[in-house]
Scaffold this motif. Structure first.
Motif, PDB file in Angstrom:
ATOM      1  N   TYR A  61      42.160  49.675  41.547  1.00 36.99           N
ATOM      2  CA  TYR A  61      40.727  49.378  41.477  1.00 36.99           C
ATOM      3  C   TYR A  61      40.406  48.275  42.481  1.00 36.99           C
ATOM      4  O   TYR A  61      41.247  47.467  42.838  1.00 36.99           O
ATOM      5  CB  TYR A  61      40.296  48.983  40.066  1.00 36.99           C
ATOM      6  CG  TYR A  61      41.284  48.162  39.263  1.00 36.99           C
ATOM      7  CD1 TYR A  61      41.406  46.791  39.458  1.00 36.99           C
ATOM      8  CD2 TYR A  61      42.104  48.764  38.306  1.00 36.99           C
ATOM      9  CE1 TYR A  61      42.303  46.040  38.717  1.00 36.99           C
ATOM     10  CE2 TYR A  61      43.009  48.023  37.554  1.00 36.99           C
ATOM     11  CZ  TYR A  61      43.109  46.657  37.760  1.00 36.99           C
ATOM     12  OH  TYR A  61      43.997  45.922  37.031  1.00 36.99           O
ATOM     13  N   GLU A  62      39.158  48.284  42.925  1.00 34.07           N
ATOM     14  CA  GLU A  62      38.717  47.371  43.983  1.00 34.07           C
ATOM     15  C   GLU A  62      38.047  46.145  43.375  1.00 34.07           C
ATOM     16  O   GLU A  62      37.294  46.262  42.396  1.00 34.07           O
ATOM     17  CB  GLU A  62      37.750  48.115  44.915  1.00 34.07           C
ATOM     18  CG  GLU A  62      37.278  47.264  46.094  1.00 34.07           C
ATOM     19  CD  GLU A  62      36.306  48.000  47.010  1.00 34.07           C
ATOM     20  OE1 GLU A  62      36.154  49.233  46.863  1.00 34.07           O
ATOM     21  OE2 GLU A  62      35.694  47.330  47.863  1.00 34.07           O
ATOM     22  N   TYR A  63      38.284  44.973  44.009  1.00 34.44           N
ATOM     23  CA  TYR A  63      37.689  43.758  43.432  1.00 34.44           C
ATOM     24  C   TYR A  63      36.168  43.834  43.410  1.00 34.44           C
ATOM     25  O   TYR A  63      35.520  43.378  42.478  1.00 34.44           O
ATOM     26  CB  TYR A  63      38.165  42.483  44.164  1.00 34.44           C
ATOM     27  CG  TYR A  63      38.266  41.324  43.204  1.00 34.44           C
ATOM     28  CD1 TYR A  63      39.492  40.934  42.685  1.00 34.44           C
ATOM     29  CD2 TYR A  63      37.129  40.667  42.743  1.00 34.44           C
ATOM     30  CE1 TYR A  63      39.588  39.911  41.754  1.00 34.44           C
ATOM     31  CE2 TYR A  63      37.210  39.645  41.812  1.00 34.44           C
ATOM     32  CZ  TYR A  63      38.437  39.272  41.319  1.00 34.44           C
ATOM     33  OH  TYR A  63      38.527  38.270  40.376  1.00 34.44           O
ATOM     34  N   CYS A  64      35.577  44.435  44.466  1.00 39.81           N
ATOM     35  CA  CYS A  64      34.112  44.598  44.477  1.00 39.81           C
ATOM     36  C   CYS A  64      33.636  45.322  43.221  1.00 39.81           C
ATOM     37  O   CYS A  64      32.593  44.976  42.657  1.00 39.81           O
ATOM     38  CB  CYS A  64      33.663  45.429  45.677  1.00 39.81           C
ATOM     39  SG  CYS A  64      33.586  44.532  47.216  1.00 39.81           S
ATOM     40  N   SER A  65      34.379  46.347  42.811  1.00 33.76           N
ATOM     41  CA  SER A  65      33.917  47.120  41.659  1.00 33.76           C
ATOM     42  C   SER A  65      34.059  46.303  40.374  1.00 33.76           C
ATOM     43  O   SER A  65      33.305  46.509  39.426  1.00 33.76           O
ATOM     44  CB  SER A  65      34.625  48.478  41.558  1.00 33.76           C
ATOM     45  OG  SER A  65      35.995  48.309  41.433  1.00 33.76           O
ATOM     46  N   ALA A 109      43.513  40.237  45.735  1.00 33.29           N
ATOM     47  CA  ALA A 109      43.884  41.553  46.248  1.00 33.29           C
ATOM     48  C   ALA A 109      42.613  42.390  46.304  1.00 33.29           C
ATOM     49  O   ALA A 109      41.819  42.385  45.366  1.00 33.29           O
ATOM     50  CB  ALA A 109      44.908  42.213  45.333  1.00 33.29           C
ATOM     51  N   TYR A 110      42.418  43.084  47.415  1.00 32.20           N
ATOM     52  CA  TYR A 110      41.268  43.992  47.556  1.00 32.20           C
ATOM     53  C   TYR A 110      41.437  45.124  46.558  1.00 32.20           C
ATOM     54  O   TYR A 110      40.508  45.471  45.823  1.00 32.20           O
ATOM     55  CB  TYR A 110      41.278  44.487  48.987  1.00 32.20           C
ATOM     56  CG  TYR A 110      40.134  45.296  49.534  1.00 32.20           C
ATOM     57  CD1 TYR A 110      39.792  46.531  49.010  1.00 32.20           C
ATOM     58  CD2 TYR A 110      39.424  44.837  50.635  1.00 32.20           C
ATOM     59  CE1 TYR A 110      38.772  47.284  49.564  1.00 32.20           C
ATOM     60  CE2 TYR A 110      38.410  45.582  51.208  1.00 32.20           C
ATOM     61  CZ  TYR A 110      38.080  46.808  50.669  1.00 32.20           C
ATOM     62  OH  TYR A 110      37.086  47.552  51.224  1.00 32.20           O
ATOM     63  N   LEU A 111      42.654  45.680  46.527  1.00 34.55           N
ATOM     64  CA  LEU A 111      42.996  46.700  45.532  1.00 34.55           C
ATOM     65  C   LEU A 111      44.138  46.193  44.671  1.00 34.55           C
ATOM     66  O   LEU A 111      45.090  45.595  45.171  1.00 34.55           O
ATOM     67  CB  LEU A 111      43.429  48.004  46.213  1.00 34.55           C
ATOM     68  CG  LEU A 111      42.360  48.800  46.963  1.00 34.55           C
ATOM     69  CD1 LEU A 111      42.984  50.042  47.595  1.00 34.55           C
ATOM     70  CD2 LEU A 111      41.205  49.206  46.046  1.00 34.55           C
ATOM     71  N   CYS A 157      35.354  42.619  54.795  1.00 31.71           N
ATOM     72  CA  CYS A 157      35.155  41.369  54.044  1.00 31.71           C
ATOM     73  C   CYS A 157      34.066  41.593  52.993  1.00 31.71           C
ATOM     74  O   CYS A 157      32.966  41.066  53.085  1.00 31.71           O
ATOM     75  CB  CYS A 157      34.780  40.228  54.989  1.00 31.71           C
ATOM     76  SG  CYS A 157      34.823  38.626  54.175  1.00 31.71           S
ATOM     77  N   CYS A 158      34.398  42.440  52.002  1.00 32.14           N
ATOM     78  CA  CYS A 158      33.453  42.730  50.924  1.00 32.14           C
ATOM     79  C   CYS A 158      33.920  42.103  49.617  1.00 32.14           C
ATOM     80  O   CYS A 158      33.146  41.481  48.890  1.00 32.14           O
ATOM     81  CB  CYS A 158      33.281  44.241  50.764  1.00 32.14           C
ATOM     82  SG  CYS A 158      34.841  45.148  50.560  1.00 32.14           S
ATOM     83  N   CYS A 159      35.225  42.270  49.317  1.00 32.80           N
ATOM     84  CA  CYS A 159      35.727  41.855  48.003  1.00 32.80           C
ATOM     85  C   CYS A 159      35.711  40.335  47.835  1.00 32.80           C
ATOM     86  O   CYS A 159      35.400  39.838  46.753  1.00 32.80           O
ATOM     87  CB  CYS A 159      37.144  42.384  47.806  1.00 32.80           C
ATOM     88  SG  CYS A 159      37.220  44.182  47.629  1.00 32.80           S
ATOM     89  N   ASN A 160      36.067  39.595  48.900  1.00 31.13           N
ATOM     90  CA  ASN A 160      36.136  38.140  48.749  1.00 31.13           C
ATOM     91  C   ASN A 160      34.762  37.523  48.494  1.00 31.13           C
ATOM     92  O   ASN A 160      34.626  36.701  47.574  1.00 31.13           O
ATOM     93  CB  ASN A 160      36.833  37.509  49.955  1.00 31.13           C
ATOM     94  CG  ASN A 160      38.288  37.927  50.019  1.00 31.13           C
ATOM     95  OD1 ASN A 160      38.580  39.046  50.424  1.00 31.13           O
ATOM     96  ND2 ASN A 160      39.188  37.071  49.575  1.00 31.13           N
TER      97      ASN A 160
HETATM   98 ZN   LIG Z   1      35.423  45.358  48.329  1.00 33.44          ZN
END
Ligand SMILES: [Zn+2]
Length: 641
Positions: free
Chosen positions: A323-327, A371-373, A410-413
């Motif tokens: 799973y992605e941190y953004c989600s 972690a991004y994923l 650079c989305c998740c951070n």
């Molecule tokens: Zn992301």
């Protein structure tokens, strides 16, 4: 919401009580609860310590130094063309970071960060044109309609949300005025004659356009602050516009046609799917549509609270599904909005699971990397590990640890900086129609608000979820008749009030009384150790909101340096692969607490609990720790026959 309750029963078996919601009718008579302004709830204890540490030691307070994508200001230096999926990316990075940074700095009351945030927000306000425009496009490229990829409304919304957060946290009228005039200009640009979304079915990339549905985040916030119905009406039109796009189209999981089809699985970009829930929460008059969306999402949800997707949503939520941190951030924000609309305590359960398990297990306790994923079971964290997007693009690197991840995106951070502020903001709500307060989720905090014209303070003194007792201190400025609704977690086999009387109604503890001056009381939540099934076999071990895992000893390998000295990307590797290959432990569900004893060490204010294993489950030959305390771990266990 019977349907989604039944679905939750199947997935979270062992933790479930059927929720009838009858008792919530007083809360739901107006359809929704009222959100309390940002800053009404302030973190205390370990929550504040972790947020402050993220600001001072982690990337949250300096992401613009670490990543050129966050430093680049597209709101000031605009684009001449509206096409191209990556054109707007840096506006998302900067906008989400500024929003998260503003919430962290002000919620923690960190003076130096607060001042820097205020300067950055003033800079953002200074980019506004005289007609009200705030955005990333030069005049020639503004307001593209349908059929082309563009990030116009998505990036606008990121700027507006930073401004609205700043207004609520500081009271500065200029930030609200800027957001309002920017939105009023945009409202004039779109309508039936100029749709935002496409009309012809396509599988071509429309990432920015479909993120744009989250313009409803800004509309909802503006509606709440101003009471202006135009914002709600536009949001309802905007959702209809989305629904008018002929399927299939990119990220169409939650459009009306697909939700009406029970055989259609979720398969979009997971972040889009979970963030689109908020458009439904605000703009869909049809609650059964929300029910359908939640039922489908639960089929992709891990016991740690994450909706899977690497980055596309596919397969089953097994222990090694990524799973992605953004989600994680977008889902937590959406769950808060859904809780506001539905007043269902199961959503509070989900928020705690997500914030205390998946979100902690994918980050370093010191806030220097995420972690991004990530996945519930994590046997390594390698840059070379493939995911469903790297197989298409050739760009690997999402499983490593990084302060920026800007070699991929650079989305998740930036989004990670918003996670705990969203949690804190959704801890309390107020019923729309009667004097009261609703505790949707728990943790060390202080609420200051006004109920029926009376100043009220409610303090939660606790190390929850690292202890089972919450000491409430309620203070009222004058005698006040008020109902306090305290969520009863589905995983509790009993709850106990000490110092006040209340009655249980479905999954709420209802304290209806005349409050005078100060009253202190305790809530004790009795949490047995329990198992919940993983898709595909095996079980997870949980106690209260925390998921427990078997740690795998690890070492760290340094990768590429970042823009600031001493900052590097890192990989995690097991020290000994025989740990990874060891037999899966067998558990005996017929023994109370599965035979585990709970070992607890008090949490000190100065630190965060995730780097000290302050809660452990121990039995002969096996010690389990919270997911957030084990960078590498096994989350899967088997039950003895
Ligand atoms: Zn992301």
């Amino acid at each position: 919401m019977r349907g989604w309750s039944a679905a939750r029963q199947r997935l979270f078996a062992g933790s479930v009580a059927v929720i009838e919601n009858r008792s919530m009718d007083p809360l739901r008579s107006n359809g929704i609860m009222r959100r309390l302004p940002l800053g009404s709830v302030r973190p205390m204890g370990w929550l504040r310590a972790q947020m402050l540490r993220d600001l001072d030691e982690g990337f949250a307070g300096r992401l613009d130094e670490l990543s050129p994508h966050v430093a680049r200001d597209l709101f000031a230096h605009r684009l001449e063309a509206a096409v191209g999926q990556t054109a707007w990316w840096d506006a998302e990075s900067r906008g989400n970071w500024l929003w998260g940074y503003a919430m962290l700095a002000h919620l923690c009351d960190a003076p130096a960060h607060r001042e820097r945030v205020d300067r950055l927000v003033r800079t953002l306000r200074s980019t506004q044109d005289s007609d009200g425009y705030v955005g990333i496009h030069a005049p020639v490229a503004r307001y593209p309609s349908g059929e082309v990829e563009n990030g116009e409304l998505w990036s606008q919304s990121r700027a507006l949300l930073a401004l609205l957060a700043h207004h609520e946290l500081t009271g500065e009228p200029a930030s609200l005025d800027a957001a309002r005039s920017a939105a009023d200009l945009t409202l004039q640009q779109y309508g039936d004659a100029r749709p935002h979304f496409g009309r012809r079915s396509t599988v071509e990339d429309r990432t920015g356009m479909t993120h744009g549905l989250c313009y409803t985040d800004a509309l909802q916030w503006l509606h709440e602050i101003t009471g202006d119905e135009r914002y709600r009406q536009f949001a309802q039109w905007f959702l209809r516009d989305f629904d008018s796009w002929e399927v299939p189209f990119p990220n169409d999981d939650l459009c009306a046609a697909n939700l009406a089809d029970p055989g259609r699985s979720l398969r979009g970009h997971a972040v889009h799917t979970v963030e689109h829930l908020r458009a439904l929460a605000f703009a869909s008059p049809d609650a059964t549509r929300i029910d359908r969306a939640l039922r489908k999402l639960l089929l992709s949800t891990t016991p740690s609270g994450a909706v899977i997707g690497d980055e596309s949503l596919h397969g089953l939520p097994r222990p090694d599904a990524a799973y992605e941190y953004c989600s994680l951030t977008e889902l937590l924000f959406s769950l808060g909005r859904l809780a506001q609309r539905l007043a269902d305590p199961a959503l509070g359960d989900w928020m705690e699971r997500l914030a205390f398990n998946a979100a902690q297990g994918a980050r370093q306790p010191n806030g220097r990397a995420i972690a991004y994923l990530c996945s519930d079971t994590r046997v390594d964290a390698l840059a070379s590990s493939p995911d469903s997007y790297s197989l298409l693009t050739g760009r690997h690197g999402r499983f490593k640890l990084s302060a920026t991840h800007d070699d991929v995106a650079c989305c998740c951070n930036p989004n990670a900086t918003r996670l705990l502020p969203h949690y804190v903001a959704a801890m309390w709500f107020a019923p729309c129609t009667s004097p009261g307060l609703v505790a949707m989720s728990y943790g060390p905090s202080e609420l200051q608000t006004v109920v029926a014209g009376c100043n009220v303070t409610v303090r939660q003194d606790t190390a929850y979820p690292f202890e089972d007792e919450i000491r409430f201190a309620v203070s009222v400025a004058a005698p006040l008749r008020m109902v306090l609704w305290l969520r009863m977690p589905a995983w509790a086999d009993a709850v106990e009030l000490d110092g006040v009387t209340g009655k249980e109604q479905d999954r709420w503890l209802v304290i209806d009384r005349l409050w005078q001056q100060d009253l202190e009381f305790k809530l004790r939540i009795h949490c047995p150790v329990r198992v919940e099934p993983y898709a595909g076999g095996g079980v997870a071990v949980l106690r209260g909101p925390l998921q427990f895992v078997q740690p795998i000893r690890h070492r760290t390998r340094t990768l590429r340096p970042l823009a600031v000295e001493t900052w590097h990307d890192e990989e995690l590797l097991p020290l000994d692969i025989t740990d990874v290959a060891a037999a899966v432990p067998l558990l005996d569900a017929s023994v109370p607490d599965l035979g585990f004893a709970t070992r607890c060490e008090p949490t000190r204010e100065s630190g965060t609990p995730w780097d000290r294993e302050s809660l452990r489950l121990v039995r002969a030959g096996l010690t389990l720790v919270p997911m957030g305390c084990a960078p590498l771990r096994r989350a899967l266990f088997l039950l003895r026959d």
